[in-house]
Enzyme design. Structure first.
Site, PDB file in Angstrom:
ATOM      1  N   ARG B 147       0.856  -1.180   0.000  1.00 57.66           N
ATOM      2  CA  ARG B 147       0.000   0.000   0.000  1.00 57.66           C
ATOM      3  C   ARG B 147       0.890   1.227   0.000  1.00 57.66           C
ATOM      4  NH1 ARG B 147      -3.736   2.613   4.727  1.00 57.66           N
ATOM      5  NH2 ARG B 147      -1.683   3.445   5.213  1.00 57.66           N
ATOM      6  N   TYR B 159      -2.653  11.514   6.239  1.00 58.15           N
ATOM      7  CA  TYR B 159      -2.893  10.120   6.614  1.00 58.15           C
ATOM      8  C   TYR B 159      -1.922   9.156   5.915  1.00 58.15           C
ATOM      9  CZ  TYR B 159      -4.732   5.496   6.673  1.00 58.15           C
ATOM     10  OH  TYR B 159      -4.827   4.155   6.828  1.00 58.15           O
ATOM     11  N   ASP B 210      -4.939   3.964  -0.598  1.00 58.55           N
ATOM     12  CA  ASP B 210      -6.063   4.221   0.303  1.00 58.55           C
ATOM     13  C   ASP B 210      -6.430   5.698   0.231  1.00 58.55           C
ATOM     14  OD1 ASP B 210      -7.844   4.398   2.388  1.00 58.55           O
ATOM     15  OD2 ASP B 210      -6.503   3.574   3.904  1.00 58.55           O
ATOM     16  N   HIS B 212      -8.916   6.883   1.904  1.00 62.74           N
ATOM     17  CA  HIS B 212      -9.341   7.150   3.286  1.00 62.74           C
ATOM     18  C   HIS B 212     -10.594   8.008   3.401  1.00 62.74           C
ATOM     19  CE1 HIS B 212      -8.061   6.807   7.579  1.00 62.74           C
ATOM     20  NE2 HIS B 212      -7.559   5.697   7.077  1.00 62.74           N
ATOM     21  N   GLU B 236      -8.711   1.921  -2.135  1.00 65.80           N
ATOM     22  CA  GLU B 236      -9.430   1.652  -0.882  1.00 65.80           C
ATOM     23  C   GLU B 236     -10.185   2.881  -0.396  1.00 65.80           C
ATOM     24  OE1 GLU B 236      -6.738   0.133   2.061  1.00 65.80           O
ATOM     25  OE2 GLU B 236      -8.053   0.688   3.725  1.00 65.80           O
ATOM     26  N   GLU B 262     -13.300  -1.203   6.254  1.00 65.00           N
ATOM     27  CA  GLU B 262     -12.645  -1.280   7.568  1.00 65.00           C
ATOM     28  C   GLU B 262     -13.483  -0.620   8.659  1.00 65.00           C
ATOM     29  OE1 GLU B 262      -8.890   0.551   6.620  1.00 65.00           O
ATOM     30  OE2 GLU B 262      -9.346   2.326   7.782  1.00 65.00           O
ATOM     31  N   ARG B 283     -13.358  -5.312   3.232  1.00 68.08           N
ATOM     32  CA  ARG B 283     -12.240  -5.158   4.159  1.00 68.08           C
ATOM     33  C   ARG B 283     -12.624  -5.238   5.635  1.00 68.08           C
ATOM     34  NH1 ARG B 283      -9.366  -1.544   4.877  1.00 68.08           N
ATOM     35  NH2 ARG B 283      -7.550  -2.832   5.241  1.00 68.08           N
ATOM     36  N   GLU B 339      -4.112  -7.370   5.324  1.00 64.16           N
ATOM     37  CA  GLU B 339      -3.252  -6.237   5.688  1.00 64.16           C
ATOM     38  C   GLU B 339      -2.353  -6.638   6.849  1.00 64.16           C
ATOM     39  OE1 GLU B 339      -3.709  -1.429   6.518  1.00 64.16           O
ATOM     40  OE2 GLU B 339      -5.318  -2.741   7.135  1.00 64.16           O
ATOM     41  N   TRP B 402     -11.339  11.955   8.218  1.00 58.50           N
ATOM     42  CA  TRP B 402      -9.918  11.625   8.384  1.00 58.50           C
ATOM     43  C   TRP B 402      -9.605  10.381   7.585  1.00 58.50           C
ATOM     44  CZ3 TRP B 402      -7.380   7.420  10.894  1.00 58.50           C
ATOM     45  CH2 TRP B 402      -5.967   7.541  10.873  1.00 58.50           C
TER      46      TRP B 402
END
Lengths: 402, 402, 402, 402
Positions: B147, B159, B210, B212, B236, B262, B283, B339, B402
């Site tokens: 990643r 991030y 990602d 995010h 992601e 996630e 995920r 992960e 975030w």
């Protein structure tokens, strides 16, 4: 103005309540309700361990920013514990702002949209006769709208029916009471019940009924259809709504109005229900829905789809949440109805309120903020006692929706 | 067999972990991971105050009934705190059952579906050059999938990029660190980054990225489209997924594979994403997804829609969750990737594991149950320290995802 | 553990059964049911000629991998012959695993989710009066749920009604018996039948009815609607379901619960029915549905959509399949009901079972595995005799769905 | 005319074939192909044990009634074994009728819709260079349309590429050969392959490619998109089509024409693909699709949606099926193309045909019926030898689609 502290207070004056008090450097403080029936300590820990230190020093007037800070900043979003914690903070912040500005909270939400707020309460009985009798009794108390629940022939213990004088499903014990259930028996009985009730009380009273998530969509559709001629105000929680499209089937088959939402915590739990016009009343309550800030947005979305509010309001949420619901309901155009079961005297002793209830309606006066006081000293005399909502099993032992 | 006790243990060997230990009258015990980064105490309270007494006396083999008891019995469903608490209990129960039957957990979930389990790890840098360098370094460690996150020109703190040697977004302090964000700057930079990375490392390595949750659907669609020629393994969290249909727009515009989940806690958070084939990797991680019991159901649903797993697995979930993910991944046909960021030495000292990692892949041996031990004594030497994930603001101060 | 052999045994103790026995190097063996009524030899050949040699040497615990090996490895997928062959192998493997671990099979599927399993049986008569009489008789035997079929005025021979004492549609002969049919006569009669039956037996018994694929969607809709006031437990096979969207029309018009699936062999035969909430009970049986492995996945999908199981279970599947259905049903949360017609004495002599049936319910004891024994010696005394299910023609001779 | 007998003959002249011969009291007989590669004995048993005695005495001209008798009368419908058995019977009946009427079969299906029938064949190579070379060689043989498959860098053994002179995936052995697979490696390579091939052979040749069910929808979409500039005639089996809506994603992203269907057995396997215009070519072959009777209906439905035929036709179906496909293709308006790989000499010795192939096209003469003879005596010199199609595993051992 700055936030100087946040106190989380758990007490049990008749039943458990979690109360949040946010203090400021100007002496004004706000109250919020963080009660999550049967999971009180998780919310209390969420607030004390994780939110308090984030709020100190913040300007309490920044409700929108703080709400986003808590919601998006949690990273792990949604769900009853998280949203009740955020909801309590948000209610307390709006209490502060309206107290600081010396206006009732509803003035900050759009002012007065009506004079009074219709409420519904519960009637119940162990059997048909007792239930009909209780509906009559409740009607005579002045209620314009009555939720009717009854014992079901062949079932020992059913949701919405209590042995005690005041109905309270949560039981103080080390584990949940187990109730039992048969959808077949229930479906057989309920139309007969409403036939009898409607015959007894006439057309000039709103009748409501709660299926409490126990039916499949097609069973709910059958029930809605068979109840049509009794003209219910609403059929509540007709099916568990985790998949919102479950309501399509129900909607297709019946014109009985549908209400849902007491277990929802965010707009995302009901967005599809709204944009597809699948429901008529959204029953999220302010504390569990994340506070005044998101509830205003949810009511706005609802208004585009002819959906009215009908906030969850049993005695397991404190008078602080009740006050928040009433100010919210006063301000919006699409207010529907407010659930109200009264409170035990001990609760009323700890929480004193300026809202008034009479003749089936709530009214609000000009008291600033929410108009609720919390007697911390008295509250301490009612320490927390663990309690659980019941669980529910089918007759063969299958774990079922309560 | 009967459950005799449930212990909730919070420790901080490098970072905070919440561990559940369920004991039985036969001496067999099970371990579960209840860590919810930055909200640890809420989950611990949920377990200690509300679940423990419900479980004493239950047969630990009844995983399906107990799961429903905790899920439906909570009445207030879903959300990260609730589902992580239930997840920890469920993992511990499966650990007990497989230990009692003296087989590795995967044997109870369908046996071995592969020999080894591919993992991906993180590469990062403050700028493009440093990031490319780190990707090369990580590839040389033997990883097959990386990643890639990078500092963005013009943004101070982003991030996925750390000043410290080991990446850890949660910071031990009394409130979240504030980072900043510009979607415009990010979108301008990322395609250049992947152009450089792909050029450097060649085609024979999986690259992941990602976003995010920070992009709108149309921004995510643009990014996916501009990254197509670099053939990402996945993009992601392309957008915040509270409304699942947000992914329709993204899906319509790009063939870059999409991963999300996630922050999901139940099948209802991703049901639409799955049945509309809107994603390629789910995920959810076992602990946050409510345990082995629901994750098997979710993986099964995913399999009908060509969706593979890609369990969230940073160091903020303990090796107990990692083991649960690996046994789960070993058994299902539609395993995708895991992960893995490694653990600090202190963590490894507290949690000893039988799973092995080498050359980009995990393997499992024949140890019964999860194959994880928890050194309670050592754990106590690492007391809990409050920590928070960061929050994020746009350059004008707007609170952002975030 | 290694598979050392697979035996396919065809016997006819009362009726034809195909039984698979998988042997291992540890002495543990497993049994599976590969009976496909009227097509027994095709399944037997599929197993003996094509699967046996593939399985020797495999670890029988790898149920997921072996299932995929047989399903994907066949290249030519789905259909009753293929899936029944795979199903028999899968059942036998789960029997081995649970015997080796010395637990009843349901323990590997999630433990006990209920105490007992409700079954329904068949009542029948040549005309209305005889049928009503039989329903009463069956009710007095303790059944809580009864499928009601009757001769139709004007039709000579109709599905579900037998001249013999015990109902058995398959006839031992060189070709199918031909029955006849008129949808008009059927639709005219059935509501009268259920009016009479419901009047006779009262509300406290579940009534089921099977339309056996013979109606068009709109005819099925009419029937469902006209039966609503008799509150059927389900209307089965309302229309042939090769195009699943045929059920949309039915669903739109009636709240009578719908069951379908005895001719399905994979999740793909019912996926749309499920995700669109078009049915209430999925009737796939374990052996024909490809075994325990896929049926757990199917039940899980069903559970998200309020669909319960109702496994096909006439006497044309052996007690091995019955046991598999019961262990499966014991473990899942969304068990509905199990079809059960009993077995002739010869069958019971060959297959001895640990499951018990009494008072309308099945119970399971602690016997490891499926808890079924197969007396190979006795079985050989009942050699296979060719038999066929009937075919069906309209009154003008048109070949119709049987 | 009456059917007097049905013979099922299994032989292996180069590879296994199952041939059905239906005899009549008038001396006319018909041939059908019942070959199901790797599952031959199951189809043979289905025919011999279950269908033969049902057909004796029937009028062979009643193709529609007999087809429904076998399809609906089986009760357990669909799937490769059942439909191939029915298909063989149906082809033989049409052979009888057209022989009895002394016309080529296509005359009974609508007469001649064209003069000749374009075919495509296979080109292959272990690597890019070898494959390009083979494409050129095949083009020089006169083929107008070529399916191009190649070894993939980094993979040992891949579908569509053979070590032997003539390509034949089924291997005579006691269990399937295991091949291996990496979608990432495949996707990286294929666009390069087609770039090279198109460059070499120019625009004036049809290029086809078969992804053989191994891609997820989004991977297939990527491939289709990256191949667009090479103007494929079709991309075949882009994803496994058990859920037909998987093709929506592919369709949305690419204009590369899509073909699918060699594993389909009924219109229900492709109905949604057709009515949503998700494919361009339907590849069901006559024998596996249940015969001439249903294939005419399927072609009719296809014609409403601009879909052409492209019958599966490798050497694992006998020249009887090839003849059936050609007569079918000759008669319909929406013929597309026919797969053709030639046959080994032994096969041609057993099956002599009147259809001719030259210069990339098939032609049919005036021979009555299918125009195929089967040398029973010679066939017996080639006894059945068990063979299997390969299975396929990912590099980590996961069982994958072959």
């Amino acid at each position: 103005m700055k936030i100087t502290g946040l106190k989380v207070m758990v007490c049990s004056p008749g039943r458990n309540f979690v109360t949040v008090k946010i203090e400021t450097d100007k002496g004004v403080f706000g109250l919020g309700d963080a009660t999550l029936n049967g999971r009180e300590k998780a919310v209390a820990a969420y607030l004390e361990s994780h939110l308090t230190s984030c709020l100190i020093g913040r300007d309490p007037f920044d409700t929108e920013d703080i709400w986003n800070y808590l919601y998006k900043g949690a990273y792990w979003r949604r769900g009853p514990v998280t949203m009740t914690a955020i909801g309590a903070v948000d209610i307390a912040l709006w209490d502060i702002k309206s107290k600081a500005l010396e206006v009732p909270l509803y003035q900050l939400l759009g002012g007065k949209s009506r004079n009074r707020l219709m409420a519904y309460t519960h009637a119940q009985g162990q059997d048909l006769a007792e239930t009909v009798e209780d509906v009559v009794a409740v009607k005579e108390q002045g209620f314009r709208a009555i939720r009717v629940q009854s014992g079901i022939p062949g079932l020992k213990k059913v949701y919405g029916v209590s042995d005690k004088e005041s109905y309270e499903p949560a039981v103080k014990s080390s584990r949940p009471v187990e109730e039992n259930w048969s959808t077949a028996k229930y479906l057989e009985f309920i139309p007969k019940l409403f036939s009898a009730v409607r015959k007894e009380v006439g057309a000039d009273i709103h009748l409501l009924h709660d299926a409490h998530h126990r039916l499949s969509p097609i069973e709910a559709a059958r029930l809605g259809k068979e109840l049509e001629s009794y003209h219910l105000y609403w059929l509540e929680d007709a099916t568990a709504a985790e998949l919102q499209d479950r309501f399509r089937i129900i909607r297709q088959h019946t014109t009985t109005p549908l209400a849902v939402g007491e277990v929802f915590n965010s707009v995302y739990d009901c967005h599809q229900l709204m944009i597809e016009h699948l429901i008529d009343y959204i029953r999220m309550t302010v504390a569990h829905g994340g506070g005044i800030t998101p509830m205003m947005k949810i009511a706005n979305l609802a208004s585009f789809h002819n959906i009215k509010t009908g906030c969850h309001g049993p005695s397991d949420l404190s008078p602080i949440n009740m006050a928040a619901c009433l100010h919210f309901g006063m301000a919006i155009n699409n207010y529907g109805i407010q659930e109200y079961m009264g409170y035990p005297q001990e609760t009323a002793d700890v929480f004193s309120t300026s809202y008034k209830f009479a003749d089936g309606y709530f009214t609000l006066d000009e008291s600033p903020g929410l108009g609720v006081n919390y007697d911390e000293k008295k509250a301490k005399t009612f320490p927390y006692e663990k309690a659980y909502l019941p669980i529910n099993r089918l007759e063969d032992g299958t774990l079922w929706d309560w």
